[in-house]
Scaffold this motif. Structure first.
Motif, PDB file in Angstrom:
ATOM      1  N   CYS A 267       3.049  41.577  74.159  1.00 21.68           N
ATOM      2  CA  CYS A 267       3.578  42.235  72.956  1.00 21.68           C
ATOM      3  C   CYS A 267       4.906  41.603  72.567  1.00 21.68           C
ATOM      4  O   CYS A 267       5.973  42.181  72.803  1.00 21.68           O
ATOM      5  CB  CYS A 267       3.740  43.735  73.188  1.00 21.68           C
ATOM      6  N   PRO A 268       4.886  40.398  71.998  1.00 22.72           N
ATOM      7  CA  PRO A 268       6.127  39.701  71.630  1.00 22.72           C
ATOM      8  C   PRO A 268       7.048  40.585  70.789  1.00 22.72           C
ATOM      9  O   PRO A 268       6.624  41.216  69.815  1.00 22.72           O
ATOM     10  CB  PRO A 268       5.620  38.500  70.827  1.00 22.72           C
ATOM     11  N   GLY A 269       8.306  40.647  71.225  1.00 23.02           N
ATOM     12  CA  GLY A 269       9.292  41.457  70.527  1.00 23.02           C
ATOM     13  C   GLY A 269       9.310  42.916  70.940  1.00 23.02           C
ATOM     14  O   GLY A 269      10.193  43.669  70.515  1.00 23.02           O
ATOM     15  N   HIS A 270       8.352  43.316  71.745  1.00 25.78           N
ATOM     16  CA  HIS A 270       8.274  44.723  72.158  1.00 25.78           C
ATOM     17  C   HIS A 270       8.161  44.865  73.680  1.00 25.78           C
ATOM     18  O   HIS A 270       7.788  45.927  74.173  1.00 25.78           O
ATOM     19  CB  HIS A 270       7.064  45.398  71.508  1.00 25.78           C
ATOM     20  N   GLY A 271       8.492  43.803  74.419  1.00 27.98           N
ATOM     21  CA  GLY A 271       8.306  43.833  75.868  1.00 27.98           C
ATOM     22  C   GLY A 271       9.452  44.467  76.619  1.00 27.98           C
ATOM     23  O   GLY A 271      10.447  44.915  76.030  1.00 27.98           O
ATOM     24  N   ASN A 272       9.338  44.486  77.926  1.00 31.33           N
ATOM     25  CA  ASN A 272      10.355  45.079  78.793  1.00 31.33           C
ATOM     26  C   ASN A 272      11.485  44.097  79.054  1.00 31.33           C
ATOM     27  O   ASN A 272      11.252  42.898  79.240  1.00 31.33           O
ATOM     28  CB  ASN A 272       9.743  45.494  80.124  1.00 31.33           C
ATOM     29  N   ILE A 273      12.693  44.611  79.087  1.00 33.00           N
ATOM     30  CA  ILE A 273      13.952  43.877  79.338  1.00 33.00           C
ATOM     31  C   ILE A 273      13.941  42.486  78.700  1.00 33.00           C
ATOM     32  O   ILE A 273      14.193  41.468  79.346  1.00 33.00           O
ATOM     33  CB  ILE A 273      14.286  43.816  80.853  1.00 33.00           C
ATOM     34  N   GLY A 274      13.640  42.467  77.401  1.00 31.15           N
ATOM     35  CA  GLY A 274      13.753  41.242  76.618  1.00 31.15           C
ATOM     36  C   GLY A 274      12.611  40.264  76.736  1.00 31.15           C
ATOM     37  O   GLY A 274      12.683  39.154  76.191  1.00 31.15           O
ATOM     38  N   SER A 275      11.539  40.648  77.407  1.00 32.58           N
ATOM     39  CA  SER A 275      10.408  39.728  77.570  1.00 32.58           C
ATOM     40  C   SER A 275       9.361  39.980  76.489  1.00 32.58           C
ATOM     41  O   SER A 275       9.501  40.863  75.651  1.00 32.58           O
ATOM     42  CB  SER A 275       9.772  39.923  78.944  1.00 32.58           C
ATOM     43  N   ASP A 276       8.286  39.214  76.539  1.00 31.47           N
ATOM     44  CA  ASP A 276       7.168  39.397  75.616  1.00 31.47           C
ATOM     45  C   ASP A 276       6.042  40.211  76.240  1.00 31.47           C
ATOM     46  O   ASP A 276       4.940  40.273  75.698  1.00 31.47           O
ATOM     47  CB  ASP A 276       6.614  38.027  75.184  1.00 31.47           C
ATOM     48  N   TYR A 277       6.329  40.825  77.369  1.00 27.01           N
ATOM     49  CA  TYR A 277       5.285  41.576  78.077  1.00 27.01           C
ATOM     50  C   TYR A 277       5.763  42.988  78.401  1.00 27.01           C
ATOM     51  O   TYR A 277       6.953  43.232  78.622  1.00 27.01           O
ATOM     52  CB  TYR A 277       4.876  40.852  79.363  1.00 27.01           C
ATOM     53  N   GLY A 278       4.793  43.903  78.425  1.00 27.55           N
ATOM     54  CA  GLY A 278       5.088  45.294  78.706  1.00 27.55           C
ATOM     55  C   GLY A 278       4.257  45.823  79.855  1.00 27.55           C
ATOM     56  O   GLY A 278       3.991  45.109  80.832  1.00 27.55           O
ATOM     57  N   PRO A 279       3.790  47.071  79.765  1.00 24.29           N
ATOM     58  CA  PRO A 279       3.042  47.674  80.877  1.00 24.29           C
ATOM     59  C   PRO A 279       1.738  46.949  81.174  1.00 24.29           C
ATOM     60  O   PRO A 279       1.271  46.097  80.410  1.00 24.29           O
ATOM     61  CB  PRO A 279       2.759  49.097  80.371  1.00 24.29           C
ATOM     62  N   ILE A 280       1.133  47.311  82.290  1.00 27.73           N
ATOM     63  CA  ILE A 280      -0.197  46.815  82.636  1.00 27.73           C
ATOM     64  C   ILE A 280      -1.153  47.075  81.480  1.00 27.73           C
ATOM     65  O   ILE A 280      -1.072  48.116  80.811  1.00 27.73           O
ATOM     66  CB  ILE A 280      -0.695  47.508  83.921  1.00 27.73           C
ATOM     67  N   ASP A 281      -2.056  46.143  81.226  1.00 27.20           N
ATOM     68  CA  ASP A 281      -3.047  46.286  80.154  1.00 27.20           C
ATOM     69  C   ASP A 281      -4.250  47.089  80.669  1.00 27.20           C
ATOM     70  O   ASP A 281      -5.070  46.565  81.438  1.00 27.20           O
ATOM     71  CB  ASP A 281      -3.504  44.900  79.701  1.00 27.20           C
TER      72      ASP A 281
END
Length: 521
Positions: A267-281
């Motif tokens: 999720c580019p722009g919506h990830g955790n601590i400035g990354s492009d990735y978030g929770p497990i899919d």
């Protein structure tokens, strides 16, 4: 357990307003001085020689003998001047069941009777004897090696008395973890909640997925090998402490991503601590076999009957921004309510853990988001509205533990331990007092890792953690900060004498033996 005949002559009745002024932390459930007054100044005394004093037992427990060695060392730390009037040569320790396992419900009850010429400690288990030996050692007056003659009947108010350390945001060495565990046992805590991995790093070296550690840790030096983990588990066991591992998912998993491509939501722009990735899919079916293998390993490595599954702060914004995930949700009849997507994930995870015959604990969002959880789930409250959560969860039959008011990482100037001391896990509104309050198992004192590492975690944690530790052990009525104040400072000085750099609790004062870094390293 039968009391010595002398106790039948005792006429002391102890109330919360006239408790003996003893330097004990946590304070025992019942204390009776062997005197005609509740004042410790009129109590008779026993005198010991710490160089020759012994612990005796008929038990064949190897663990008990190791505990004896530990407390012999604590006694011999005193600046001893030879005396001729020693009256108490040994403490007799009687264990009813020396082979009892270390579980959450294992008895830690003990009775301790000290007379001028004899002393006996009776306990159901070795772990109860540990608690009693700590109390005995705390009673030794280091100025003249005297102990008050008394009788103590003691047991924990709560079975779950935990402390949590976060080793992902900053790394804590094995040696520092041991010091923290040892200090926790001095305050009779019995669970080490190891928040071992999180977004910043994955220091746990898995056997089934070694790349998680290789690619997810800060460096090859900031890791816990399998031998490190086993060393911590064994050390904790010897101090009567259960190691509770936490693998927090589906959020707080950024450090997993490098080793497991496709595991996290992109999720580019919506990830955790400035990354492009978030929770497990949750839509990736390949995720669940990985989780099964990893949790199978965790449940085999850690002997605890519990595992902590996390479940807090799941970043719905990342899921929402992923169009592929949105399309998958529509195909699987999951509405735009992302709590339903989380429920889908947690349901599959809980099935995995259930198949491993482990009990589990989850952060409170799993409950407050109305996910489909089993009746055995333990709810761990950490947010400010914890009393409402407890009120609702216990009315529905869920067991609960508290951390909300015991975040040691939130430091403030002054004696902030007092606010920790004033919080009680059962101070919430109930309609069925006994049945609901009994579902509160206790609590966990938390030290999150944003601003602590090997350089400061020891003194920042203790003795501040001793205040909530007493709340978890001592009688419910014991809430007087003024009664705690001299005891927590005495406990702090006792820790310093034992080589631990515990910080001051009062704005001025001193310990008879001051901590010197060079002396202890």
């Amino acid at each position: 357990m039968l009391l010595p005949a002398l106790l039948s002559l005792l006429i002391v009745t102890v109330h919360s307003v006239d408790l003996p002024r003893l330097p004990l932390v946590p304070y025992p459930q019942h204390v009776s001085l062997l005197s005609s007054s509740s004042s410790s100044s009129s109590s008779s005394s026993a005198l010991i020689d710490p160089l020759t004093f012994t612990f005796s037992t008929t038990s064949s427990s190897v663990l008990l003998k190791e505990v004896f060695d530990r407390y012999h060392k604590y006694l011999k730390l005193h600046d001893f001047v030879q005396k001729l009037n020693v009256t108490l040569p040994n403490l007799e320790v009687v264990i009813e069941d020396p082979d009892e396992e270390l579980l959450l419900m294992t008895s830690e009850n003990y009775t301790l009777t000290i007379q001028t010429n004899s002393a006996i400690l009776q306990a159901d288990t070795v772990f109860g004897a540990m608690r009693g030996l700590e109390t005995f050692s705390q009673l030794v007056n280091t100025n003249n090696y005297s102990l008050p003659t008394l009788h103590i009947e003691d047991y924990p108010r709560y079975k779950f008395r935990g402390f949590m350390l976060d080793t992902s945001r900053h790394y804590l060495s094995v040696g520092v973890l041991k010091q923290l565990i040892r200090a926790a046992s001095w305050s009779k805590l019995n669970v080490f909640h190891w928040h071992i991995v999180d977004d910043p790093s994955f220091p746990y070296c898995s056997v089934v997925y070694p790349d998680l550690c290789r690619k997810g840790a800060f460096s090859p030096h900031h890791v816990y090998s399998q031998s490190d983990v086993l060393e911590i588990i064994l050390f904790s066991y010897k101090h009567g402490v259960i190691v509770l591992p936490e693998l927090d998912t589906p959020g707080h998993t950024l450090s997993w991503g490098a080793a497991l491509p496709g595991f996290l939501t992109h999720c580019p722009g919506h990830g955790n601590i400035g990354s492009d990735y978030g929770p497990i899919d949750p839509s990736n079916d390949a995720v669940y076999p990985v989780l099964k293998k990893l949790f199978t390993e965790i449940t085999n490595v850690f002997p605890s009957e519990f595992v902590h599954l996390g479940g807090d702060e799941v970043h719905y914004g990342c899921w929402k921004s992923d169009q592929n995930l949105t399309n998958w949700m529509a195909v699987h009849n999951i509405s735009g309510n992302y709590e339903e997507l989380e429920d889908y994930y947690e349901t599959r995870l809980l099935k995995i853990v259930n198949s491993l015959n482990k009990n589990y604990i989850v952060w409170e969002e799993i409950y407050t988001h109305h996910l489909d959880i089993t009746p055995e789930t333990i709810i761990h409250a950490w947010l400010p509205n914890w009393k409402k959560v407890f009120q609702n969860a216990t009315s529905e039959g869920y067991r609960c533990i508290l951390s909300a008011c015991w975040y040691l990482n939130r430091i403030s100037y002054g004696e902030d331990w007092q606010r920790f001391y004033k919080c009680d896990p059962r101070s919430f509104n109930v309609t069925a007092p006994y049945s609901q309050q009994q579902l509160v198992l206790g609590g966990t004192i938390c030290m999150w890792g944003e601003y602590v590492d090997n350089t400061n975690v020891l003194h920042r944690t203790w003795p501040r953690a001793s205040a909530p530790a007493e709340r978890l052990w001592a009688p419910e009525y014991l809430t007087d900060v003024k009664f705690m104040e001299p005891r927590i400072e005495a406990h702090r000085c006792r820790m310093v004498r034992r080589g631990y750099p515990a910080e001051p609790t009062l704005s001025r004062g001193h310990c008879h033996v001051e901590y010197t870094w060079a002396t202890h390293h």
